[in-house]
Design a protein around this motif. Sequence first.
Motif, short mmCIF file in Angstrom:
data_model
loop_
_atom_site.label_atom_id
_atom_site.label_comp_id
_atom_site.label_asym_id
_atom_site.label_seq_id
_atom_site.Cartn_x
_atom_site.Cartn_y
_atom_site.Cartn_z
N UNK A 144 0.95 -1.53 -0.02
CA UNK A 144 0.16 0.13 -0.19
C UNK A 144 1.08 1.42 -0.22
N UNK A 145 -0.04 2.41 -0.15
CA UNK A 145 0.75 3.79 0.61
C UNK A 145 1.20 4.07 2.06
N UNK A 146 2.78 4.97 0.95
CA UNK A 146 3.51 5.14 1.96
C UNK A 146 3.86 6.58 1.79
N UNK A 147 3.97 7.30 3.44
CA UNK A 147 5.03 8.88 2.87
C UNK A 147 6.35 8.55 2.79
N UNK A 148 6.28 9.59 1.61
CA UNK A 148 7.99 10.16 1.07
C UNK A 148 8.33 10.53 1.49
N UNK A 149 9.63 11.35 1.53
CA UNK A 149 10.05 12.74 2.51
C UNK A 149 11.17 12.75 1.65
N UNK A 150 12.15 14.06 1.55
CA UNK A 150 13.46 14.44 1.17
C UNK A 150 13.73 15.24 2.15
N UNK A 151 15.18 14.73 2.78
CA UNK A 151 16.22 15.37 3.91
C UNK A 151 17.45 16.28 3.44
N UNK A 152 17.58 17.29 4.18
CA UNK A 152 18.15 18.39 3.42
C UNK A 152 19.36 18.40 4.26
N UNK A 153 19.16 17.24 5.67
CA UNK A 153 20.18 17.95 6.70
C UNK A 153 21.17 16.84 7.19
N UNK A 154 22.54 17.01 7.66
CA UNK A 154 23.59 15.30 7.78
C UNK A 154 22.97 15.33 8.99
N UNK A 155 21.53 14.90 8.87
CA UNK A 155 21.07 14.58 10.86
C UNK A 155 22.22 13.32 12.22
N UNK A 156 22.32 12.43 10.93
CA UNK A 156 23.41 11.19 11.79
C UNK A 156 25.16 12.02 12.12
N UNK A 157 25.64 13.28 11.51
CA UNK A 157 26.30 13.45 12.22
C UNK A 157 26.28 13.95 13.07
N UNK A 158 25.09 14.91 12.72
CA UNK A 158 25.12 16.26 13.53
C UNK A 158 24.51 16.68 15.04
N UNK A 159 23.99 15.26 15.13
CA UNK A 159 23.49 14.54 16.31
C UNK A 159 23.98 13.53 17.10
N UNK A 160 25.57 12.59 16.25
CA UNK A 160 25.69 12.12 16.79
C UNK A 160 27.92 13.10 17.32
#
Length: 338
Positions: A182-198
Amino acid sequence: MATDGIDVSQYQGTIDWEKVKPHIDFVIIRCGYGQDIVSQDDAMFKRNADECTRLGIPFGVYLYSYASNEKEAISEAKHVLRLVKDYKMEYPVYYDLEDPKVGRLSNDQIARNAKAFADELEANNYYVGMYANLFWWRTKLTDPLFNDYTKWIASYNDVLNYDGNYDMWQYSSTGFVEGINGYVDLDFGYKDFPRIIRQLGLNNLTKDDETTPGGNYKVGDHVTFDHVYISSDSTMPLIPYMNHGTITRIQEGARNPYLIGDGLGWVNDQSITGSRSYLSNPNYTGDSIVDALVQIGVDASFENRKRLASLNGIDNYQGSARQNYEMLNLLRLGRLKN
């Protein structure tokens, strides 16, 4: 840099995450809704989070809010804390503000609720974001305090016409991804969250947790970087005129082992800031996909164009004018999957 993601809840049923993994860079998982009541946990949260952890799929979470005051918002934050305490999350904890009950509150009360939710999570070392549709961002989430949090905006259009800053765009609610029925929401990410959060040591992560870059790059990878070197053994960093390109050669054992493009410069694991899932050349004004790819240091051979076409849903690529135009348009929009 744009990355490709989805967001899921129990309404996607039992997901085959092994089939999903090759098609996404990240996922935002609903952990629950409302206050800290076990019956309001998302029925599939634990399985989804466990599978993403097992398979190494970066993820964050969201909680659907019904809060009418700060006390209820704090309970919603505690709801999240109970569920995520055992997970290392490379993406934010989002507060989902869209329910009609919440929409009937004053803008000031919505802001106070959001701050109470965020304060509770930040006090426990979590990275907080806010989610709402474009209409809410323009008319309800108007308090300046919302600028203190990363923004995730839902708008199902070809272009997101929002004047403020944002780091994630939910651009479709009718996507299809292999492994999901079925359907699923699609997203674009524009920030390097893994690096920042780590680097910040949040979301149960530390700087020592494994991440890219880590020496796992290969010829053909399209990467971003903050500086380059004139040679593979140079120690003098230079500021490049372009901060992304494709690795075309690897010199094993060198200080700067990766050659970018046709001589843009050499980089190493420390200068690479991430990998790109989409190619972009918004400033190209010509009409040749070959020239546009060469300009950003990407292999423009027929075989690579055929590969790019297949990745972007352009079947039976023959190099026709129509097919090349489709790819060129995606490249200008920054949406050409690589």
